[in-house]
Structures are given as structure tokens and as C-alpha cells.
Design a protein around this motif. Structure first.
Motif, PDB file in Angstrom:
ATOM      1  N   GLN A  20       0.429  -1.127   0.225  1.00  0.00           N
ATOM      2  CA  GLN A  20      -0.113   0.002   0.064  1.00  0.00           C
ATOM      3  C   GLN A  20       0.731   1.234   0.142  1.00  0.00           C
ATOM      4  O   GLN A  20       0.390   2.654  -0.245  1.00  0.00           O
ATOM      5  CB  GLN A  20      -0.762  -0.357   1.132  1.00  0.00           C
ATOM      6  CG  GLN A  20      -0.510   0.126   2.709  1.00  0.00           C
ATOM      7  CD  GLN A  20      -1.150  -0.050   3.453  1.00  0.00           C
ATOM      8  OE1 GLN A  20      -1.946   0.967   3.572  1.00  0.00           O
ATOM      9  NE2 GLN A  20      -1.320  -1.147   4.332  1.00  0.00           N
TER      10      GLN A  20
ATOM     11  N   LYS B 252      -6.640   7.512  -1.371  1.00  0.00           N
ATOM     12  CA  LYS B 252      -6.399   6.323  -1.646  1.00  0.00           C
ATOM     13  C   LYS B 252      -7.809   5.777  -0.978  1.00  0.00           C
ATOM     14  O   LYS B 252      -8.287   5.732   0.108  1.00  0.00           O
ATOM     15  CB  LYS B 252      -5.228   6.058  -0.688  1.00  0.00           C
ATOM     16  CG  LYS B 252      -4.951   4.505  -0.449  1.00  0.00           C
ATOM     17  CD  LYS B 252      -3.766   4.130   0.812  1.00  0.00           C
ATOM     18  CE  LYS B 252      -2.881   4.515   0.273  1.00  0.00           C
ATOM     19  NZ  LYS B 252      -1.659   4.604   1.179  1.00  0.00           N
TER      20      LYS B 252
ATOM     21  N   ASN C 204      -9.129  10.999   6.761  1.00  0.00           N
ATOM     22  CA  ASN C 204     -10.023   9.318   6.496  1.00  0.00           C
ATOM     23  C   ASN C 204     -11.139   8.394   6.934  1.00  0.00           C
ATOM     24  O   ASN C 204     -12.146   9.441   7.970  1.00  0.00           O
ATOM     25  CB  ASN C 204      -8.911   8.757   6.364  1.00  0.00           C
ATOM     26  CG  ASN C 204      -8.560   8.092   8.300  1.00  0.00           C
ATOM     27  OD1 ASN C 204      -9.468   6.872   8.794  1.00  0.00           O
ATOM     28  ND2 ASN C 204      -7.750   8.935   8.798  1.00  0.00           N
TER      29      ASN C 204
ATOM     30  N   ASN D  40      -8.526   1.404   0.610  1.00  0.00           N
ATOM     31  CA  ASN D  40      -8.044   0.575   1.213  1.00  0.00           C
ATOM     32  C   ASN D  40      -9.127  -0.430   1.357  1.00  0.00           C
ATOM     33  O   ASN D  40     -10.511   0.140   2.017  1.00  0.00           O
ATOM     34  CB  ASN D  40      -7.327   0.175   2.310  1.00  0.00           C
ATOM     35  CG  ASN D  40      -5.469   0.611   2.279  1.00  0.00           C
ATOM     36  OD1 ASN D  40      -5.323   0.750   0.992  1.00  0.00           O
ATOM     37  ND2 ASN D  40      -4.979   1.147   2.847  1.00  0.00           N
TER      38      ASN D  40
ATOM     39  N   ASN E 143      -2.369  10.059  -7.078  1.00  0.00           N
ATOM     40  CA  ASN E 143      -1.778  10.556  -6.923  1.00  0.00           C
ATOM     41  C   ASN E 143      -1.156  11.707  -8.141  1.00  0.00           C
ATOM     42  O   ASN E 143      -0.684  11.620  -9.368  1.00  0.00           O
ATOM     43  CB  ASN E 143      -0.528  10.273  -6.206  1.00  0.00           C
ATOM     44  CG  ASN E 143      -0.505   9.472  -4.884  1.00  0.00           C
ATOM     45  OD1 ASN E 143      -0.714   8.982  -4.932  1.00  0.00           O
ATOM     46  ND2 ASN E 143      -0.067  10.493  -3.785  1.00  0.00           N
TER      47      ASN E 143
ATOM     48  N   HIS F  91      -1.355   6.624 -10.760  1.00  0.00           N
ATOM     49  CA  HIS F  91      -2.333   5.468 -10.538  1.00  0.00           C
ATOM     50  C   HIS F  91      -1.545   4.114 -10.102  1.00  0.00           C
ATOM     51  O   HIS F  91      -0.954   3.663 -11.052  1.00  0.00           O
ATOM     52  CB  HIS F  91      -3.266   5.539 -12.004  1.00  0.00           C
ATOM     53  CG  HIS F  91      -4.014   6.392 -12.453  1.00  0.00           C
ATOM     54  ND1 HIS F  91      -5.262   7.169 -11.663  1.00  0.00           N
ATOM     55  CD2 HIS F  91      -4.059   7.347 -13.712  1.00  0.00           C
ATOM     56  CE1 HIS F  91      -5.628   7.862 -12.552  1.00  0.00           C
ATOM     57  NE2 HIS F  91      -4.747   8.236 -13.287  1.00  0.00           N
TER      58      HIS F  91
ATOM     59  N   GLY G 191      -3.223  13.480  -3.392  1.00  0.00           N
ATOM     60  CA  GLY G 191      -3.305  12.159  -3.111  1.00  0.00           C
ATOM     61  C   GLY G 191      -5.374  11.328  -2.541  1.00  0.00           C
ATOM     62  O   GLY G 191      -5.706  12.422  -1.348  1.00  0.00           O
TER      63      GLY G 191
ATOM     64  N   TYR H 166      -6.853   1.032  -4.134  1.00  0.00           N
ATOM     65  CA  TYR H 166      -5.779   1.820  -4.881  1.00  0.00           C
ATOM     66  C   TYR H 166      -5.827   3.226  -4.811  1.00  0.00           C
ATOM     67  O   TYR H 166      -6.119   3.517  -3.929  1.00  0.00           O
ATOM     68  CB  TYR H 166      -7.639   1.918  -6.422  1.00  0.00           C
ATOM     69  CG  TYR H 166      -7.713   2.841  -7.195  1.00  0.00           C
ATOM     70  CD1 TYR H 166      -6.843   3.308  -8.677  1.00  0.00           C
ATOM     71  CD2 TYR H 166      -7.908   4.693  -6.802  1.00  0.00           C
ATOM     72  CE1 TYR H 166      -6.659   4.593  -9.181  1.00  0.00           C
ATOM     73  CE2 TYR H 166      -7.725   5.302  -7.447  1.00  0.00           C
ATOM     74  CZ  TYR H 166      -7.023   5.089  -8.431  1.00  0.00           C
ATOM     75  OH  TYR H 166      -7.404   6.538  -9.921  1.00  0.00           O
ATOM     76  N   GLN H 167      -5.220   3.758  -5.675  1.00  0.00           N
ATOM     77  CA  GLN H 167      -4.285   4.721  -5.137  1.00  0.00           C
ATOM     78  C   GLN H 167      -4.031   6.122  -6.137  1.00  0.00           C
ATOM     79  O   GLN H 167      -3.630   5.650  -7.231  1.00  0.00           O
ATOM     80  CB  GLN H 167      -2.912   4.653  -4.132  1.00  0.00           C
ATOM     81  CG  GLN H 167      -2.396   6.641  -3.946  1.00  0.00           C
ATOM     82  CD  GLN H 167      -1.381   6.057  -2.980  1.00  0.00           C
ATOM     83  OE1 GLN H 167      -0.794   4.724  -2.196  1.00  0.00           O
ATOM     84  NE2 GLN H 167      -0.813   6.936  -2.655  1.00  0.00           N
TER      85      GLN H 167
ATOM     86  N   ASN I 294       2.355   0.429 -10.619  1.00  0.00           N
ATOM     87  CA  ASN I 294       2.166   2.043 -10.603  1.00  0.00           C
ATOM     88  C   ASN I 294       1.999   2.373 -12.001  1.00  0.00           C
ATOM     89  O   ASN I 294       2.934   2.243 -12.726  1.00  0.00           O
ATOM     90  CB  ASN I 294       3.237   3.106 -10.759  1.00  0.00           C
ATOM     91  CG  ASN I 294       3.536   1.940  -8.810  1.00  0.00           C
ATOM     92  OD1 ASN I 294       3.126   3.114  -7.852  1.00  0.00           O
ATOM     93  ND2 ASN I 294       4.381   1.308  -8.827  1.00  0.00           N
TER      94      ASN I 294
ATOM     95  N   ARG J 246       2.448  -4.355  -6.173  1.00  0.00           N
ATOM     96  CA  ARG J 246       1.936  -2.775  -6.765  1.00  0.00           C
ATOM     97  C   ARG J 246       1.717  -2.567  -8.005  1.00  0.00           C
ATOM     98  O   ARG J 246       3.778  -2.893  -8.263  1.00  0.00           O
ATOM     99  CB  ARG J 246       2.435  -2.039  -5.931  1.00  0.00           C
ATOM    100  CG  ARG J 246       1.738  -0.614  -5.749  1.00  0.00           C
ATOM    101  CD  ARG J 246       3.053   0.452  -5.077  1.00  0.00           C
ATOM    102  NE  ARG J 246       1.872   1.705  -4.800  1.00  0.00           N
ATOM    103  CZ  ARG J 246       1.366   2.441  -4.302  1.00  0.00           C
ATOM    104  NH1 ARG J 246       0.854   1.770  -3.839  1.00  0.00           N
ATOM    105  NH2 ARG J 246       0.895   3.919  -4.415  1.00  0.00           N
TER     106      ARG J 246
END
Length: 846
Positions: A289, A487, A440, A489, A507, A533, A485, A504-505, A555, A553
Motif C-alpha cells: 500500500q 487512496k 479518512n 483500502n 496521486n 495511478h 492524493g 487503489y491510489q 504503478n 503493486r
């Protein structure tokens, strides 16, 4: 043998007899009340739960009824009142009691530093080295909350802990089974440091013990006691993890990525420990993550649970003052606020003077005042603040919001007098700021499925205006980073042993660099933006003997149409109760790095600026790490040996800060660091001592340079740390430690041909890069901590620390420049470490 058997039996009979005699003196209160009813023909009226589990010692002599009632009132926590000749009532009265307990694991290991709080009050304590605590004069009906990181919180009544014999009851805390990454070592080096099963280290500032030379649990100074983590120039703005540079450390504060780490340009952590109560440091095998930070991840977390109790604290030392507040707004909402500001613009202490001399020794601040008919003055201050809103919408839904601000400000004035005795005064300024905002939402949709949606914004600015007296030239510089950003989880619990994390994240990061000069007029502005992404997933498994976390991960960078896959692995296998093996590995990337610009620096104080990868001259940095080791743990003796290998691609010559012939060249390359970390740590009830040693080899490789392979600027071959803490009393602790490491590499000019002429300019003619080493670095530090209570709810801590007790003159950087009076020769410039520096702090919590 026959005689020994008779002695054994006789001893057993004596012990049994004595134990029986002791038990016969203690009888249940209900039995004693029945005997009184029979003897005096009376009747006691009481609630069964009030007298259950209450024992009393029989009087030595026969008493009449009145004396018996008096005896009961004096030796129990109950009120006996005679209504008439027949009936006597028994009730619980509002009494205060003293209770104690011993907090331990289910393996009967004591938990030092566990928090013991009386609910709905600010009164509480923490356990000592034996896991023991004691609370005096608390209400009989009080409810006590006992908590410890990695263990389930236990709620217990004060009444259940009370006993009229001087014995403390054992209280067992169970491991938190909801977190697979459980605590492996509850006390690591000092109190408040713990090691998790995945190899990461947790620093709990609330229970943090004293470390050599420190008067407060400075977040970034404290982690340097760990093997493989150091600073070659003793600055927290330059923390080197396994040979990496500071910009290769991912720093997160409650989910907000931070770009600035230190006050006083690297001597003090910019993160106030009063709200930052937990720091997780991961050198390898990072969770999927997290991205960025090709060297390490430093994840700082604040308090996250409601306490429903107002608390506050304030502290002062020889540099700054701070305060924090924990304010319950309602049963579901709580606000945490903290702030800190330097006192340096109000008065200057010896500590400040040493810090100032160390920070600005090689800058315009110290050099301009040496000009003829010129004087200068400077005014420096810093502050930081943070706040957090905790809102429990329901038992299954929680909302958190955060803000953090960091600021350093330096005002510098120059005055000059010309031949006509006319005076001119001009002012320069340098400001560094980092503002972060985040939020969050945690949601538990079922016992097995939960989500966490978070977002953040981080803005970093360094601005400088330098108005020079001698040529009336104004230089204005700016470096700005703006990152946002989001995110998501998701956590799926497949069993008590297996959990799957996916997410998914997104930035977006933009970086601006700007320089403007007058007389002559010049302007340069460069701004870059990058979108990223990422999809990630990992499985975490733990069945006590085997632990693993496997993840990947992906990217994707829109601007470059580039996909980077990053596998992650973290494995630990117990071979026995004492010995275990561990293996970690990861691939990571980083798109924002810092360059070092000696020609275009900020007043000579700050020469680093953030830049963004363009996938051409500045590539995306990537790293591959692997480590393997074993750990031994028995009777509070911990031995840890780890071998590591790290390869980082995509570094540039400009972000290494070369003092050699490559200083002004543009090139991309890589570095490889490999070595061994060794730690031995022994803890006992009242002391902890440790020694760590790191051996590493760290080399650059730039294909376009000659030679192409040469030692890294932070190639520290040998590094040793020795320290110990000793509790003289429960409230008095001393800590002494020493650091020794090999000298930093540097480059000398060619002997006999020290300068070279290019056009009308002369430059230093350097020899082979980093072929020499400075003298070894050595520093001896000590601290003393004393805690006491001003009253029942007010706790006070007084700490004194001294850094560099021997006043060792360590050279931490050496370079050369052309002698302005003789172009054929050079001048050697040495930057030295902090001299003997005392500090003291006083903290009051209530």
C-alpha cells in the motif's frame, strides 16, 4: 537417599500446615456474618453482590456485638449500620482505596510501560519493569482501562483489584488478534520501542524511555539508534538508511506525505512528539500500500481513539516551548491540538548558540559579516502546529481529519559603511514551510470486511530573497511542491490467520522551481506535473510459527505511458521458541527527488530543491532490495543479524552533491549498497543495554564518468553504537551512549596542480573521486530523567541531556575552493559537528 526423602516429606508437611494456618485466618465474610447472627440473634440485610468474594480475618479475641460491628466497619469496604436490636444493614459506601496489579502476557512476560487509566478522569499511571502498577486514593467504584500496543485493551473494576493483603493480582493482556502484524518484542532497546513480526520498528512516544543526549522523544533523532540508520552529518535532514539519501525516505504523517523534516535546518525534528504518538520504521519488505521512498518508509501516526477525557500538557526546553490539548467535545467527537514555537528570538541560550553555529557555519550568514566596513545580524525562529478531529459516527464507522504546519524563518540584515560614512542596511529572508491536510473514513461492513477511504494535500515551499549590499543585487528563489492524493483500502479477513488487503491510489504532484535576479536582470521558471495511478494487493498470514506477507503493486504514470510492477515479500519462520529466520524483499519507485545546487543555493543555508522526473535526463528512480537474517530471543536477550543488498537505479549526479570534478556535470547512474547489520540487546527489570554494528560497502556507477565506479558520498564502512539505560529508582533513569563510525569519503585536489584555468576562471582540480576518508566520527552522549507528581492528576518530568560530552571536534564534511588571493592554490574548508551542547526540559501533563 532415604534420609533425604524424609526431609522432603517433613518440609512439605510444614509448608502445608503453615499455608493451612494462614488460610484459616481468612474466611468468607458471609460465613462470618452467619456466625454473628447465631451468636447475637441478629439479622444482616445486604445485597449478595456487595459481599461476594470479600474475605475477612477473624478477630483474635471474643468481641461483643457493638465492638464486632466496629471491627467490620474498620476492616471492610462496607458500611454496617444497626437499625434496632434485631436488624443490621450492610451497604457499599463511597470509600477510596489503593489498588495494584501486575500486567503480563499469557506467557507471564511483564509488560513495561502499559497505560493504566481511570476512566472518565485524567488520573493514571504506567507499569514499571516488573509490569507492576499502583493507584492510590481512587474511588471504590472506579473503572480502570489497561492498554498496550499490540494487545487488547482490558476494562476492570477497581473493586476487583482490592485486597486487604499486600499482594498485587496478575492481569493478563491478550494479543490483538485483529492485527496479524503482531508485536514480536515488546521492549526493544528502550521502553517505547517495539519490534513487529514483519521486522518494522514501532516507536511509541507516550511511553518512550530516555535516550543518550536527548531530553525529549525526538521522532527522527530516536530512530537513529537502530542499526542501518544514521546521519553522516548528524542532521535529521540527512538520514541515511542503508546507504540511501534523505530524499529517498518516504515520510508520512497520518496519511499525509511530508517533504520537510527538520527545524534548525536539520538539528531538531519538525514533528511534535506530543501528538505524534507512534512511528513505524520499515527498511525493507514494505507493505504494497506504500510507494515512493526507495530507501525506507517512516510512517508517523497520531492518537486515533476516543478517550472521553480532557487532558493537557506543556513543556519547555532551552530551544522551544510547546503545549497540547485533548478536548472531548461530545461522547463521539474529540479534538487534539498541539503547538510548538522556538524561544530563540526572545533570548539566546548556550544551546541555541551551539545549534546556530553548527547550522550556519558554512553559509552567507557567517561569511558576509567578515567583509570590511560591514556588519550583519540574524533573527531565526521556528514553529509547528497540528490538530486532529476524531469522530466516531457509530461503532462501525469512524471519521478522522488532520492538519499539520511546519515553518522555519530566518531574517538576515547586512549593514555597510562607505568612505563618506554613509550607512546602508539591507535585509534578506529565508522561509521553509510544509502544510499538510488529510482525512479518512474507516468503515467496518462486517466482521470480516472493512474499508478505509483517505485523501490528503501536502504543500512545501522554500522561498528566499537575498539583497546583497556590495552590488545591490536582489536574488529571489522559490521551490514549491504541491501533491494531492486519494487512496481506498479494502481488507478482507478470510480467517483468524489470513487477511487480504487490496486498494487503489491516485496521486497528482506538481513542482515549481523559480529564480529571479536583478542587476543584471534574469529569470528562470520551471514547473512540472505528474499523475500516478496504482493498484495493489497483498496477503498476510500468521500462525505463530510462520508469518508471511506477499504483495504486488502496479504503478502507471500517465505522462510517460509507463507501467512499473513492484513485487513485495516479507517472511519470518520460527525454527524454535528462541530462534527464527527472516527474509524480506521489495521493488519500489520514486518520481520526486532532491538536487543539490551549490551555485543557486538559498543564502548558503539550504542547497537542496525538489525536482520531478521527466523520464529523460531525470528518470524515475527504482530500487531492488533483499535481506536475509536470523533472530535469537531468550530471557530478554535479543540477538539480530541481517545481511542486506540494495540497488538503486536512476540517480543523477546533481542530486548527490559532489565535491569533485563531477560537480557540474549531468549524468544518470546507480548505486549498490550491501552489508551486514548486527544487534545484541539485553534487558532486565531496571536496565537495558545494547551494541549495534553495521558493515557496508556502497559504490556509485556512472558509465559516462572516469572512473565509472567509485565510493558513495555516504559510504560508511563501519558504524558502531553502544548505549545503556539504567533505572536508579522507578522515577529516576539515566542513559549513556556512544557513536563511532568511519569518516565520510572526500576528494582532494591533485597535489602540485591544485587548480585548473578554464577561460578567465579557475577551478579546483580534483583527484580521484572519494578516494580519501575523513577521520572517524565519535560522540559520547548522556541523559538523566526524573519524573514526579505535583498532585494526584499532575505529572512532571525533568530531563537533562548533554551531547558530545568530550567536545570532540568531528569534521563531517570537507571540500576545497580556489584561494581568491592566489589562483594557483586552494583553501580547505571543514564543516564540524555539534560541539559540547547541554539541554534541559521540563514537562507537565495533567
Amino acid at each position: 537417599m532415604r534420609r533425604n526423602n524424609w526431609l522432603l516429606c517433613f518440609s512439605f508437611l510444614i509448608i502445608t500446615f503453615c499455608f493451612s494456618q494462614n488460610k484459616t485466618n481468612k474466611i468468607p465474610l458471609t460465613d462470618f456474618l452467619k456466625s454473628i447472627e447465631n451468636n447475637f440473634d441478629v439479622k444482616f440485610s445486604y445485597a449478595v453482590e456487595d459481599v461476594a468474594n470479600v474475605f475477612i480475618t477473624k478477630p483474635n479475641t471474643e468481641l461483643n456485638l457493638a465492638n464486632t460491628i466496629q471491627y467490620l466497619n474498620a476492616n471492610t469496604l462496607l458500611n454496617f449500620k444497626t437499625l434496632d436490636n434485631r436488624y443490621i444493614t450492610v451497604s457499599v459506601i463511597d470509600k477510596t482505596i489503593t489498588v495494584c496489579g501486575i500486567i503480563q502476557t499469557d506467557q507471564q512476560d511483564p509488560l513495561y510501560g502499559a497505560s493504566v487509566i481511570i476512566k472518565d478522569t485524567t488520573n493514571g499511571t504506567s507499569t514499571n519493569y516488573q509490569g507492576k502498577f499502583e493507584l492510590e486514593n481512587i474511588p471504590l467504584e472506579a473503572i480502570i482501562s489497561i492498554s498496550y500496543l499490540g494487545f487488547e485493551t482490558k476494562i476492570i473494576s477497581a473493586k476487583s483489584l482490592f485486597t486487604d493483603v499486600n499482594e498485587c493480582q496478575p492481569i493478563v493482556l491478550l494479543e490483538n488478534k485483529q492485527e496479524l502484524n503482531e508485536v514480536l518484542i515488546t521492549r526493544y532497546l528502550t521502553t517505547g520501542l517495539q519490534k513487529l513480526i514483519d521486522g518494522s520498528i514501532v516507536l511509541n512516544t507516550e511511553n518512550f524511555g530516555v535516550l543518550p543526549g536527548l531530553t525529549e522523544p525526538d521522532v527522527l533523532q530516536s530512530i537513529q539508534v537502530l542499526p542501518g540508520i544514521e546521519s553522516v552529518n548528524e542532521s535529521i535532514a540527512n538520514i541515511n538508511v542503508r546507504g540511501g539519501t534523505n530524499d529517498q525516505n518516504l515520510m508520512i504523517w497520518d496519511g499525509i506525505k511530508m517533504y520537510h523534516s527538520g527545524h534548525f535546518f536539520g538539528l531538531i525534528s519538525a514533528y511534535n512528539p506530543n501528538l505524534t504518538n507512534k512511528v513505524v520504521v520499515t527498511k525493507n519488505g514494505t507493505s504494497s500500500q506504500f510507494s515512493d521512498g526507495v530507501s525506507s518508509t517512516i510512517n508517523m501516526l497520531t492518537k486515533d481513539e476516543l478517550s472521553n477525557t480532557f487532558s493537557a500538557g506543556t513543556g519547555v526546553n532551552l530551544i522551544s516551548a510547546d503545549a497540547f490539548l485533548n478536548i472531548p467535545i461530545s461522547k463521539k467527537i474529540e479534538l487534539l491540538v498541539s503547538g510548538r514555537r522556538s524561544l530563540t528570538d526572545a533570548f539566546k541560550t548556550p544551546t541555541y548558540n551551539n545549534y546556530f553555529e553548527r547550522s550556519f557555519q558554512d553559509s552567507d550568514i557567517n561569511t558576509s559579516s567578515n567583509q570590511e566596513n560591514s556588519t550583519s545580524s540574524s533573527d531565526f525562529f521556528f514553529y509547528d502546529y497540528s490538530a486532529k478531529l476524531i469522530y466516531d459516527i457509530s461503532n462501525n464507522h469512524k471519521f478522522r481529519a488532520n492538519v499539520i504546519g511546519i515553518n522555519n524563518n530566518l531574517d538576515y540584515s547586512e549593514s555597510s559603511t562607505n568612505t563618506s560614512d554613509l550607512s546602508t542596511t539591507k535585509t534578506s529572508n529565508l522561509s521553509q514551510q510544509n502544510l499538510g491536510v488529510g482525512a479518512n473514513w474507516q468503515a467496518h461492513w462486517s466482521d470480516n470486511f472493512s474499508t478505509n477511504l483517505s485523501g490528503f494535500m501536502s504543500q512545501y515551499n522554500v522561498d528566499a530573497s537575498d539583497l546583497r549590499v556590495e552590488n545591490n543585487q536582489l536574488l529571489v528563489q522559490a521551490n514549491e511542491v504541491l501533491e494531492t492524493g486519494i487512496k481506498l483500502n479494502t481488507t478482507l479477513k478470510l480467517s483468524d490467520k489470513l487477511t487480504v488487503l487490496s486498494g487503489y491510489q491516485f496521486n497528482e504532484i506538481g513542482i515549481l522551481n523559480q529564480t529571479t535576479v536583478t542587476a543584471p536582470s534574469y529569470e528562470r521558471t520551471k514547473k512540472d506535473v505528474l499523475l500516478n495511478h496504482a493498484l495493489y494487493t497483498e496477503a498476510e498470514f500468521n500462525n505463530n510459527n510462520t508469518y508471511f506477507r506477499l504483495g504486488v503493486r502496479a504503478n502507471y504514470f500517465e505522462k510517460f505511458d509507463k507501467l512499473i510492477l513492484e513485487p513485495r515479500v516479507n517472511i519470518r519462520q520460527k525454527l524454535s521458541h528462541k530462534l527464527s529466520l527472516k527474509a524480506e524483499g521489495e521493488f519500489k519507485n520514486q518520481s520526486a527527488t532532491q538536487i543539490v545546487d551549490f551555485q543557486d543555493d538559498f543564502l548558503g543555508v539550504e542547497n537542496r530543491r525538489w525536482i520531478l522526473a521527466d523520464n529523460q535526463s531525470i528518470p524515475i528512480s527504482t530500487s531492488q532490495q533483499g535481506s536475509f537474517g536470523m533472530a535469537f530471543n531468550q530471557n530478554n536477550l535479543n540477538i539480530d543479524v541481517t545481511g542486506f543488498y540494495k540497488h538503486v537505479n536512476g540517480i543523477t549526479a546533481s542530486n548527490q552533491g559532489f565535491y569533485n570534478n563531477f560537480q557540474y556535470l549531468k549524468a544518470t547512474g546507480d548505486y549498490t549498497a550491501k552489508g551486514v547489520e548486527f544487534l545484541i540487546n539485553k534487558t532486565a527489570n531496571n536496565y537495558s543495554t545494547w551494541i549495534s554494528y553495521t558493515y557496508s560497502i556502497n559504490n556509485y556507477k556512472f558509465e559516462s564518468f572516469t572512473p565509472s565506479i567509485f565510493p558513495n558520498n555516504v559510504d560508511i564502512r563501519h558504524s558502531v553504537s553502544v548505549a545503556g539505560n539504567y533505572n536508579i529508582f522507578d522515577d529516576l533513569e539515566i542513559s549513556v551512549g556512544a557513536i563511532w563510525h568511519s569518516g565520510q569519503p572526500y576528494t582532494k585536489p591533485v597535489e602540485g596542480n591544485e587548480t585548473v584555468e578554464t577561460g578567465n576562471n579557475y577551478y579546483v582540480n580534483y583527484d580521484a573521486p572519494n578516494s580519501f576518508n575523513l577521520d572517524p566520527f565519535f560522540r559520547l552522549d548522556a541523559s538523566l530523567s526524573y519524573t514526579f507528581k505535583l498532585s494526584g492528576d499532575v505529572k512532571t518530568a525533568l530531563r537533562v541531556g548533554v551531547r558530545n560530552i568530550t567536545n570532540q571536534q568531528n569534521v563531517i564534511n570537507r571540500y576545497y575552493k580556489v584561494d581568491p588571493n592566489d589562483n594557483q592554490n586552494t583553501i580547505e574548508v571543514n564543516n564540524t559537528s555539534l560541539s559540547l551542547t547541554p539541554n534541559a526540559s521540563l514537562r507537565i501533563n495533567f
